[in-house]
Design an enzyme around this catalytic site. Structure first.
Site, short mmCIF file in Angstrom:
data_model
loop_
_atom_site.label_atom_id
_atom_site.label_comp_id
_atom_site.label_asym_id
_atom_site.label_seq_id
_atom_site.Cartn_x
_atom_site.Cartn_y
_atom_site.Cartn_z
N ARG A 97 -2.15 1.02 -0.29
CA ARG A 97 -2.36 0.08 0.36
C ARG A 97 -3.58 -0.27 1.26
O ARG A 97 -4.29 -1.06 1.40
CB ARG A 97 -1.34 -0.07 1.65
CG ARG A 97 0.12 -0.75 1.13
CD ARG A 97 1.20 -0.15 1.79
NE ARG A 97 1.31 1.30 1.28
CZ ARG A 97 1.91 1.44 0.20
NH1 ARG A 97 2.65 0.71 -0.41
NH2 ARG A 97 1.85 2.58 -0.12
N THR A 98 -4.16 1.18 1.77
CA THR A 98 -5.20 0.85 2.75
C THR A 98 -6.48 0.43 2.03
O THR A 98 -6.98 -0.42 2.05
CB THR A 98 -5.42 2.18 3.65
OG1 THR A 98 -4.04 2.53 4.25
CG2 THR A 98 -6.52 2.17 4.50
N LYS A 133 -19.18 18.43 -5.45
CA LYS A 133 -20.41 19.22 -5.64
C LYS A 133 -20.92 19.93 -4.52
O LYS A 133 -22.10 20.65 -4.06
CB LYS A 133 -21.61 18.47 -6.22
CG LYS A 133 -21.34 17.83 -7.54
CD LYS A 133 -22.62 16.81 -7.98
CE LYS A 133 -22.36 15.90 -8.99
NZ LYS A 133 -23.57 15.08 -9.09
N ARG A 150 -11.45 7.29 4.42
CA ARG A 150 -10.35 8.09 4.68
C ARG A 150 -10.67 9.50 4.14
O ARG A 150 -11.29 9.87 3.25
CB ARG A 150 -9.07 7.65 3.73
CG ARG A 150 -8.07 8.44 3.72
CD ARG A 150 -6.91 8.05 3.05
NE ARG A 150 -6.05 6.95 3.87
CZ ARG A 150 -5.10 6.63 3.74
NH1 ARG A 150 -4.37 6.73 2.59
NH2 ARG A 150 -4.55 5.48 4.57
N HIS A 196 -5.12 6.49 12.55
CA HIS A 196 -5.17 5.62 11.31
C HIS A 196 -5.15 4.13 12.13
O HIS A 196 -4.15 3.42 12.00
CB HIS A 196 -3.91 5.62 10.29
CG HIS A 196 -3.80 5.04 9.24
ND1 HIS A 196 -4.77 3.78 8.99
CD2 HIS A 196 -3.27 5.09 7.89
CE1 HIS A 196 -4.74 3.68 7.70
NE2 HIS A 196 -3.54 4.16 7.09
C1 NCD Z 1 -0.10 5.82 5.67
C2 NCD Z 1 -1.19 6.90 6.04
O1 NCD Z 1 -1.64 7.16 5.11
O2 NCD Z 1 -1.02 7.51 7.05
N1 NCD Z 1 -0.14 5.18 4.72
C3 NCD Z 1 -0.68 3.87 4.69
O3 NCD Z 1 -2.10 4.03 5.00
N2 NCD Z 1 -0.08 2.88 4.68
C4 NCD Z 1 1.48 6.54 5.85
C5 NCD Z 1 1.92 7.53 4.85
O4 NCD Z 1 0.99 8.15 3.96
O5 NCD Z 1 2.86 8.07 5.04
#
Ligand code: NCD
Length: 305
Positions: free
Chosen positions: A51-52, A80, A101, A129
């Site tokens: 999703r993100t 590397k 991320r 997040h």
């Molecule tokens: C979340 C995350 O990555 O923290 N997912 C997301 O971005 N929608 C929640 C999760 O992974 O449980």
């Protein structure tokens, strides 16, 4: 130049403006279809995501911009031994804005210090997040009509769940928000949130173990998965992973207009039978994630439509 590391990087007023912009984007998508023409978003993902990453990419494409990036540490020069600081200096030459991320807490912050383009923290380990929080706030405000005067239950892995940490930080700034923290003993909210955020700000909260004990008072129930990748041993994960399962029977204890949210991915914590309940809003939430990321990209790039 502005970055987004935590929801607190935006004032409440700026947040409201951003959510208003996201609602306008939802209503008038064509108005924004070329707003980012010629601009590039880099998605630098050192950890798995559906999703993100894809909602960031969809957001930039919806704005008429382009996207580039990598989706695992293995497919980047991190494999590397390149540092995040060096990688972002290079990405700054290729793109106008970056969503990052990383499994390590603080990685996006380190990147932002060396970056010449806005960096968005798309999840740093078990820490924060912020764009999931923007998504959650937009969902609650759009579907409930308010962010004030709500009782929210946060259920599951409150220890490692970064979405929960960011959401609490953001929601305490609204009036009369009460928290019910629902978790097994071992997955309780960390002290740095309980003491330094909730207690320090005089916020009303309770900690309970049974979902059934919390259900009837909630306006919003925020379910989370047990964060397997942050456990030190598999045995503990296996013991805790099915601690909570939201079922139709449990939904009968809830208010008629309670919202069920989940950042997703879901594992077992919400039975599929709940998906048809009109109160289940987690797939709508994923859609709101695109609008709010469009609004964020426009805001950080300083583009006005
Ligand atoms: C979340 C995350 O990555 O923290 N997912 C997301 O971005 N929608 C929640 C999760 O992974 O449980």
């Amino acid at each position: 130049m502005r970055h987004l590391m935590s929801p607190l990087d935006l004032s409440v007023e700026e947040l409201d403006q951003l959510l208003d912009l996201a609602n306008d984007i939802e209503k008038n998508p064509e108005k924004y279809a070329h707003a980012c023409q010629g601009k590039k978003l880099a998605t630098c993902f050192y950890e798995p995501s559906t999703r993100t990453r894809l909602s960031f990419e969809a957001a930039m494409l919806n704005l008429g911009g382009s996207v580039l990036g990598f989706h695992s540490a293995d497919s980047s020069s991190a494999a590397k031994g390149e540092s995040v600081s060096d990688t972002i200096r290079v990405i700054s030459c290729y793109a106008d804005i970056c969503a990052m991320r990383h499994p390590k807490e603080g990685a996006a912050l380190v990147a932002s210090e060396k970056s010449t383009i806005p960096v968005i923290n798309a999840g740093d380990g078990g820490h924060q997040h912020p764009t999931q929080t923007l998504t959650d706030l937009l969902t609650i405000r759009s579907l409930k009509g308010r962010l004030d005067n709500i009782t929210i239950g946060l259920c599951g892995d409150l220890k490692f769940g970064r979405t929960v940490h960011s959401l609490i930080n953001a929601l305490i700034r609204y009036h009369n928000v009460k928290f019910v923290l629902i978790s097994p003993e071992e997955l309780k909210i960390p002290d740095y949130i309980r003491d330094d955020v909730l207690k320090a700000n005089g916020v009303e909260f309770q900690e309970v173990e049974r979902l059934e004990d919390a259900m009837e008072q909630l306006d919003v129930l925020y379910m989370t998965r047990v964060q397997r990748e942050r456990f030190f041993n598999e045995e503990d994960y296996v013991r805790l992973k099915d601690f909570y399962v939201l079922t139709k029977a449990k939904m009968e204890l809830a208010k008629e207009d309670m919202l069920v949210l989940h950042p997703l991915p879901r594992v077992n914590e919400i039975a599929v039978e709940v998906d048809d309940d009109p109160r289940a809003a987690y797939f709508k939430q994923a859609q709101y994630g695109v609008y709010v990321r469009m609004a964020l990209i426009l805001t950080l790039l300083g583009i006005q439509v």
